[in-house]
Every structure is written in structure tokens, then in C-alpha cells.
Design an enzyme around this catalytic site. Sequence first.
Site, PDB file in Angstrom:
ATOM      1  N   ASP A 124       0.710  -0.960  -0.230  1.00  0.00           N
ATOM      2  CA  ASP A 124      -0.030   0.033  -0.073  1.00  0.00           C
ATOM      3  C   ASP A 124       0.885   1.159  -0.008  1.00  0.00           C
ATOM      4  OD1 ASP A 124      -2.044   1.864   1.493  1.00  0.00           O
ATOM      5  OD2 ASP A 124      -3.250  -0.394   0.722  1.00  0.00           O
ATOM      6  N   HIS A 162      -3.973   6.350   3.870  1.00  0.00           N
ATOM      7  CA  HIS A 162      -4.462   4.925   3.815  1.00  0.00           C
ATOM      8  C   HIS A 162      -3.123   3.476   4.059  1.00  0.00           C
ATOM      9  CE1 HIS A 162      -5.803   1.695   0.454  1.00  0.00           C
ATOM     10  NE2 HIS A 162      -7.511   2.599   0.379  1.00  0.00           N
ATOM     11  N   SER A 450     -11.400  -0.925  -0.730  1.00  0.00           N
ATOM     12  CA  SER A 450     -10.116  -0.339   0.238  1.00  0.00           C
ATOM     13  C   SER A 450      -9.827  -1.152   1.971  1.00  0.00           C
ATOM     14  CB  SER A 450      -8.804   0.372   0.050  1.00  0.00           C
ATOM     15  OG  SER A 450      -9.357   0.470  -1.352  1.00  0.00           O
TER      16      SER A 450
END
Length: 715
Positions: A124, A162, A450
Site C-alpha cells: 500500500d 491509506h 480498500s
Amino acid sequence: MHKAVLCLCMVLLCSGFKAPEATEKVTIIVEVDQSVENFVDRIETRIPRLEVVAKYDTIFKGVAIKGTAGELEKLARLDTVIQQYPVQTYKTLKEELPSFSTDWIRERYDLPFTGKGVKVGVIDTGVDYSHPDLEGSYKGGFDTVDFDDDPMETQGEGETLHGTHVAGVIAADGQMKGIAPGAELYAYRALGPGGMGSSVQVIAAIEEAVEDGMDVINLSLGNDVNGPDWPTSHAVNKAVELGTTVVVAAGNSGPDSWTVGSPATSSKAITVGASSVPDEVPLLSIPGERRHIPVQVMLGSVPWELSKKYPLIKAGKGHDELQEARGKIVVFERGDISFTEKAIKAFQAGAVAVVIYNNDEGIFQGALEGNIPIPVAAVSRDDGEWLLNEGGEAGQWVETLMSQAKEEIAPFSSRGPVTTSWEVKPDLVAPGVNIVSTVPGGYQPLQGTSMAAPHVAGVAALILEAHPDWTPQEVKAALLSSADLMTQEENLYQPTEQGNGMLDIVESIQPELLIESGALEFGRIGDRFFRKQLPIKVKNPTEKQQEIYIERPSLQPGVSWRVPSVISLAPGETKTANVEIQLSKAFVKPGVHEGYLKLESNGAQYQIPYLYMKEDAEYAKVTGFELTQSTGRERTLSYRFHLTEEVDKVTVDLYRAGTMLYQGQLMKIDKPEAGLVEGEIQRTSSDLAGPYLATVNVQVKGKNETYTFPIRFSD
């Protein structure tokens, strides 16, 4: 009055005030019109019983002073005092202990496993491994952006969060408990500032994770290439072949079909779509009108909990100062300035809430920066205009009703099927709406597939703790066999929307039956009379005899099925049986046909998705077009795109963005095969620095289809 002080006053008015006794000690803030140091000297000389707590000389000139109410009253007589403000105790506008979906799941199911000893790699934007909820789980990783062993989230310009959010859902072990808090967490930073990265970095990260011996890899990233032949999809398939369970987010391009992108198109990956969990949803209602408007509270907003009726006020896109907004709901149009700027303007003008309606078709997702004390929500353009016409301009007041929302597929969740292979994707769905998890410096709600994927990656870790000798195929079979089908208004969601259904954590850890064959994907129907057999492989992991009964799908014109009447499985036994479909093409409608083959064993219900397609459907023939310029003397252009099927001809023309001046035809390819198409073009002209548009024209079966892709060449 200074804006900062104005905001302070409004918060105080909203929070309430109680008058102190004359002898009670309190603290106030005093704004002055002279030097702060001179004022402090004057106070210490004339009113020595008062205590100066703090001094301010940046936002405004003033001091915080503590004393009895009677002594503080003497300050009002000083000619240098402009204004006095009472001091209140503040708390964060978010809950001090957020409601974590993972906590709810672990408490609801009383999970006996924690993922102990299982290695989970998060590919990620990196991970803030200094977060107190992650520092115990974090064991290492690698950065394929900067090529070092420090996969920290990007900080400063282009900062990211994220990967930290994803990691928390999987393995947080602090105030927040992830799905697998005992798992060993590894981070692989493949996306750099702004969350951007290339397939080269992603593939390098997958290779690093496999070499480091990851048992599970989570990939909450993707692109718009709806085909199985993209390099990242091949890399995922290879990782699974080497013994790693790989979980991939389906993408956020729903609700249209054919929107799952690589690497979620990998046949061997566990592709995860997003669902919402049951919750109360606010609706806006105008008295006398039957129509109710659902509001989608923005990420980072306080809850929409208005209990009274309020008038509406139109504010355009928010350029002008708001007048007469106090005590009203401000309705903005999306565009030009940020959601946060709009919300702050409304709050400073005394509004009770903000509604932002879309400037395009459909609903949209939005997020706020910082803490805004009033709720901020999004609605569609149609709903926003209706509210203004029927409410604002008509002088009607709007009230809030609360409706119990059902568990459903999130509208943004990407749908299948996959072009070329005609496979069913996603494989299953998991919670992905308003998921609160770790971010650098605290916690924050996010939504998307996600957020759904790490729920499944965490459960995969629990499965491997319970069954350390299981292969990735068995882990996938356990997750899919135990999933629960979801319905919408009494009708099942289609396989290309939900795959095998909603994640069932308990059943997936200790499944009663493993269906190892996956979906029945019969492909594209070309012949006049079509007949095809596909195997279904089932395994009995229990210690009791099982009899599996299979129900034929409902009859349709021109379609017939042959299925085994019963499959008998002894404890631990695996068997394979065939399912056959026969089609008469003349009676079958064009397009995608999908549904479920239903199984029953020992009173439990199971399902296997199936799909076949007649002729063409509405999907893009070209996706993922890339064009890069070499820096060498030969000035070659490298191209790459995915072609969903064999076509008669492909041509590519280049135009200058903005002016649309024609720059020439780059290439023409006759009879290209389906799949990944790549090559080089010799370019003799000067550098192509700047933005362009590449138009790709496809000729197939006497028809032309054109696709446009933005291209930028660096200097």
C-alpha cells in the site's frame, strides 16, 4: 471581532453556559488593545489576587486569567480591555473511543483466534508503524518507492494515510483491535506521495513480500484494466502459486458492470467488494411531500442528529459571504471550493448543518479536513435541486427522519464480470462503508473496497492459525463456501455484484463443507448449439458423513442443466462431479446470464455462482492505455493496453490537449489478438513534452468504437 474569537463565541453559545458564584474561581480570556506584557504588569500591580494563566499575541492580543468571579469583575473597569470570553472545557468532536467495525465483529462472534504466528503483508502507501495500536504488531517490510527498508507513510507534501488505515483493520492491537490482532504485520510501500505508484513498484512489492515468506498479502489498490492479462494480475497469480494467499480490493468504480480492475481481475486472488452494515440513515423530509431525501454524511463529519425542523438557505458554490444563515441548513452546490471551506463558512455564519449537492449525475463521496462542529452531508444533484425548489424557495422547513438501513452492496463497489476470461468477480463482499481505523496521529473513518479487503485478509490470518497446513486454494474455498447471499428488496444480488455473498467469519474458520472449484464460468456462447461441462470439487472437512443435494437452476427457454442428484462424502473425503449446461442459441437473449447453483447438506445451504454470455455485452474493448516516451536518441514510444477480444483493426491518433490540434496517427494494428497488447513506435520528430489525448479507434464486426485516454509526456 477576530474570526478566531468569533468561532470561539459561537461554540460557547452552542455548548451552553452556567453563571458562576461570586466566590467561585473561574478562568476567562481577555482581549486587550495594548501590549500584552504591559497589560500583565498592570494586572499584577493593581489586582494581585488574579493569576495570569496564558498569554496570546499571535491570533489576537489577550491573556487567560484565573480568579474569583468578584475579582475578575474588576477587569471590566480597565479601559484597555476590549472584550472578555468565558472559558469552557472542550473535547474532541470525534468520539474519544471510536466505534470500530473490527471490535463489533470480534465481540459479536467471540473469535477464539487472533492470527498468532501468521505473517500478513500490506502492499500500500506504507504504514505508520509508530502508531501505538500498530507498533506491537509491526515486524518489518520494504519500500519499493525509495528502495529502502523503511516503509513509513509519506509525510509532509503528498502525505498519505491509506496503508495505516488498512493495516489497522487487519492487525491493530491497542485501543483498536483488528480482525487478527495477533498477526505479524509487514508493510510494503508501493505507492508514494499522493498515493500514486506504478505497476513496476507494485510487482516489486509482491516479489519482496513473497520472498519474505508472507502467508497473506493484502492489496487495496488497482487500476481500470478490466482484463486478466495485465502484469499485476499475473504477479498475483504467481504469488498464489508459490503458496501465498492474496486478497485484493475490487475497486470503487461501481455500480456499473465490467468495472473490476487489475489486479482484482486475477483468477487466483480473493477479490473483495464492499457492503454496508445495518445502521440508521438520516432522511430529509418536507411536510406534505412524500419524497424523502437520503443524506450521506461525509467522512470526518459529526453525525447527522438534528431533532428539529429547520429552514434551508441556498448558498451556490460558496464564493459569497453567507447572510442570514444562523439556525438554518445551508445548501451548497459542489465545485470550485473544497467541502471543508464550504462547511467552515456555514459554521461561522451560525448554520446548524450543511448539505452539498452534486454538480453531476448521481451521488458522490466526500471527506472533510479537520473538525467541523456541524454535520456535513452529500446528496445527488436531483435531490439537492428538489430540496431547494420545494423547501428553500417555497419557504418550507425541513425535518430529519431516521430510517433503519439494511445491509447492502455499496454503490461504489466495482462489479464484474472480467472481460476475455468472462470470470465472476468479486468473489465475496465485506464491510467497507464508514470504517474507522488507525491513521497517522489517531483514527479516521474511510470507505471503499480498500477497507473491505483487509477484513477478509484478517480472517484469512485467523483461518491459517486454525489450519496452518491449508493452501491458498483451501483458504479461498473456506471463505467463499461459507459466505451468505445478500438480497435487495427480496431479490438476490447478482454474482457479479456480490460473488458468493457476505463474509461469514465463524463459518469460514471452521467450515462444514469446502467447495474448491469456485464459480462455474461457461464463457461466451458462439455456437448455434452450445454444450459444456464444468467440474465441481467438494471436500468434507468434518468427521461426519455428508450427503450433498444439488438443485437445478430455474428453467429458461433454450437452456437445460444436468447436475448430479447426490454426492456422498465420507469424513475427510474429496470428490469431483460434473455440471453440464446445454443451450440453443436462438432462444437465448444476448448479454450476460448469471445466477446460483444451490446445494444443501445436513440442513445447511450453499451456492456456486454461474455465468455465461451470448454474443456481445456493453463493455469497453480497450482499457488501460499507456504511452511513454524514451529518453534515448531513437525517441521511441512504448505503448501498452488491454484488448478484451480479437478485433479487425486498432488505430491510435494523437491530439494536443486543449487545442485538439492533430499530431498524427501513431499506429495501426490489423487483427490484434485479445489480451495484453504492447510494443514500440519509432518517433523521429521533436520531444512531445506536455499533455495530449490519445484516441483509440477499434473496428469490430463492421462497427467503430472510439476511446480517449489522457497522456502526458515529461520534459
